[in-house]
Design a protein around this motif. Structure first.
Motif, mmCIF file in Angstrom:
data_model
loop_
_atom_site.group_PDB
_atom_site.id
_atom_site.type_symbol
_atom_site.label_atom_id
_atom_site.label_comp_id
_atom_site.label_asym_id
_atom_site.label_seq_id
_atom_site.Cartn_x
_atom_site.Cartn_y
_atom_site.Cartn_z
ATOM 1 N N GLU A 78 22.944 -20.290 -50.888
ATOM 2 C CA GLU A 78 22.371 -21.382 -50.101
ATOM 3 C C GLU A 78 20.866 -21.224 -49.937
ATOM 4 O O GLU A 78 20.349 -20.124 -49.740
ATOM 5 C CB GLU A 78 23.024 -21.441 -48.715
ATOM 6 C CG GLU A 78 22.562 -22.634 -47.882
ATOM 7 C CD GLU A 78 23.221 -22.683 -46.516
ATOM 8 O OE1 GLU A 78 23.996 -23.615 -46.273
ATOM 9 O OE2 GLU A 78 22.946 -21.778 -45.692
ATOM 10 N N ARG B 215 17.724 -22.953 -47.602
ATOM 11 C CA ARG B 215 17.480 -23.796 -46.433
ATOM 12 C C ARG B 215 15.981 -24.006 -46.256
ATOM 13 O O ARG B 215 15.163 -23.148 -46.620
ATOM 14 C CB ARG B 215 18.050 -23.155 -45.167
ATOM 15 C CG ARG B 215 19.538 -22.906 -45.215
ATOM 16 C CD ARG B 215 20.023 -22.214 -43.942
ATOM 17 N NE ARG B 215 19.967 -23.112 -42.781
ATOM 18 C CZ ARG B 215 20.974 -23.930 -42.458
ATOM 19 N NH1 ARG B 215 22.081 -23.971 -43.181
ATOM 20 N NH2 ARG B 215 20.872 -24.703 -41.388
ATOM 21 N N GLU C 145 13.305 -24.073 -43.494
ATOM 22 C CA GLU C 145 13.103 -23.627 -42.111
ATOM 23 C C GLU C 145 11.822 -24.235 -41.568
ATOM 24 O O GLU C 145 10.755 -24.133 -42.179
ATOM 25 C CB GLU C 145 13.018 -22.100 -42.064
ATOM 26 C CG GLU C 145 12.870 -21.529 -40.668
ATOM 27 C CD GLU C 145 12.810 -20.008 -40.700
ATOM 28 O OE1 GLU C 145 11.678 -19.480 -40.829
ATOM 29 O OE2 GLU C 145 13.867 -19.368 -40.626
ATOM 30 N N SER D 169 16.478 -25.845 -39.010
ATOM 31 C CA SER D 169 16.573 -25.698 -40.459
ATOM 32 C C SER D 169 17.727 -26.534 -41.012
ATOM 33 O O SER D 169 18.667 -26.887 -40.289
ATOM 34 C CB SER D 169 16.764 -24.227 -40.832
ATOM 35 O OG SER D 169 18.051 -23.768 -40.445
ATOM 36 N N PRO E 131 19.967 -27.149 -45.044
ATOM 37 C CA PRO E 131 20.109 -26.764 -46.448
ATOM 38 C C PRO E 131 19.578 -27.852 -47.377
ATOM 39 O O PRO E 131 19.553 -29.029 -47.025
ATOM 40 C CB PRO E 131 21.622 -26.584 -46.618
ATOM 41 C CG PRO E 131 22.222 -27.467 -45.585
ATOM 42 C CD PRO E 131 21.278 -27.473 -44.434
ATOM 43 N N ASP F 88 23.465 -27.625 -37.946
ATOM 44 C CA ASP F 88 22.279 -27.881 -38.753
ATOM 45 C C ASP F 88 21.488 -29.053 -38.198
ATOM 46 O O ASP F 88 22.053 -30.055 -37.764
ATOM 47 C CB ASP F 88 22.679 -28.203 -40.198
ATOM 48 C CG ASP F 88 23.219 -26.976 -40.909
ATOM 49 O OD1 ASP F 88 22.882 -25.851 -40.489
ATOM 50 O OD2 ASP F 88 23.964 -27.143 -41.888
ATOM 51 N N PRO G 183 22.356 -32.390 -48.326
ATOM 52 C CA PRO G 183 21.506 -31.533 -49.166
ATOM 53 C C PRO G 183 20.981 -32.223 -50.413
ATOM 54 O O PRO G 183 19.830 -32.035 -50.804
ATOM 55 C CB PRO G 183 22.442 -30.368 -49.514
ATOM 56 C CG PRO G 183 23.407 -30.301 -48.383
ATOM 57 C CD PRO G 183 23.623 -31.724 -47.957
#
Length: 361
Positions: free
Chosen positions: A252, A254, A256, A261, A263, A299, A350
């Motif tokens: 994964e 991500r 930040e 954060s 993905p 998330d 994502p």
């Protein structure tokens, strides 16, 4: 050479005085393509078209038509015609005489001139207008006559913002007609516009220009869904560009940020752990929910509502991120109970986020 390439630009440069207008542009264009050069004023798109037409000579580089170097040839020695925004019809000639003008110069028999003019006027849906004068036509009709005149002899066709002088409703109608006409005839169209919607609606490929360079060349889907740079993301469809740091954990990756954060799929970008990353996310792909409802769990990136506005049945909500950047989400309809300074959690799928290059990176 690939015979499918009807036109090639090879490392074209052009300056006017101390101003460099084109900075080494290259492209291969196939027979029957509808190519749109898209960019803001002063980016070099009209100069590119004029060099192809022979109205300007490049400082360096080459223009090849069907494999033949025509860089130094005069405009009348190239099999290309240009349609300008101003129409440039001959006011003392009838519609039929305007359309048949280039055939008359080539000494085509009069009967063939008339037959060709009538066929072209049928194609642009102006049959029966042969004997009218340009002053008796509407703006849209004059533009169609200009296009029919340029199509005589089936050349490659260059269109320099030809719909710019028309009102919005007529422009949209002419977009459909131009695309229909181009596909029916199989003519190669090189089209110039600053209108992103026009480019997305009409093109087989879009060339996004910026400061004399080709920023990205691709299909409308590629340019819209997978912009290569932050400039393209913002210019074509006004995407949000969100900056942060890449964090890798197993498979994964991500993004930040100071507010949280999410993905994302790095695609061809290596994005090593700790690298600065910019992601483009379209406004329609940006989701949000109230912090109270989410409990700030899971998330997401925290943001604050700044304002709401409405445009054509679309609601646009502007949010401020913790790092000070503003992003916009759009939704159909206008009934959304969000208020300024309310806290929300932003998120996206994502696959909806695309890694883009910033200037100098």
């Amino acid at each position: 050479m690939n015979d499918n390439f009807i036109l090639r630009l090879q490392n074209i440069t052009k300056s006017f005085g101390d101003t460099q207008v084109l900075r080494g542009i290259s492209i291969d264009i196939r027979q029957g393509e509808f190519i749109t050069f898209l960019g803001s004023s002063g980016c070099g798109k009209t100069t590119t078209l004029r060099i192809i037409a022979g109205l300007e000579e490049p400082d360096s580089g080459a223009v090849l038509l069907e494999g033949r170097d025509v860089t130094a040839l005069a405009p009348n020695k190239r099999d290309v015609n240009t349609v300008f925004q101003s129409y440039a019809l001959f006011p003392h000639m009838t519609v039929e005489q305007n359309v048949a003008y280039s055939l008359r110069l080539k000494k085509v028999p009069k009967e063939e001139q008339q037959r060709s003019a009538q066929e072209l006027l049928e194609l642009v849906q102006l049959a029966g207008y042969e004997k009218r004068m340009p002053s008796e036509l509407s703006g849209g009709q004059r533009q169609r006559v200009a296009i029919a005149r340029a199509l005589a002899g089936r050349p490659r066709l260059l269109l320099d913002e030809p719909l710019g002088a028309l009102d919005l409703q007529l422009r949209r109608q002419m977009q459909v007609e131009l695309k229909r006409l181009q596909k029916k005839l199989g003519v190669t169209f090189l089209y110039i516009t600053h209108d992103q919607e026009e480019a997305l609606n009409m093109s087989d490929r879009i060339v996004v220009m910026r400061e004399g360079r080709f920023e990205q060349i691709g299909t409308p889907g590629e340019v819209y869904d997978h912009p290569r740079t932050a400039f393209v993301a913002r210019f074509v469809g006004s995407a949000n560009v969100i900056r942060g740091v890449a964090r890798r954990s197993g498979e994964e990756t991500r993004l930040e940020t100071p507010g949280g954060s999410l993905p994302f799929l790095p695609g061809e970008c290596h994005c090593p752990d700790g690298a600065a990353v910019s992601l483009a996310v379209r406004s329609e792909q940006l989701r949000f929910e109230r912090m109270a409802a989410s409990g700030a769990q899971g998330d997401g990136i925290q943001a604050v509502v700044k304002e709401k506005s409405f445009a054509g049945g679309m609601l646009r909500i502007t949010f401020a991120l913790a790092q000070g950047e503003e992003v916009v989400a759009s939704r159909h309809g206008i009934d959304l109970d969000l208020h300024p300074e309310e806290k929300v959690l932003l998120s996206w799928e994502p696959q909806a986020a695309t890694v883009v290059e910033e200037d100098g990176t």
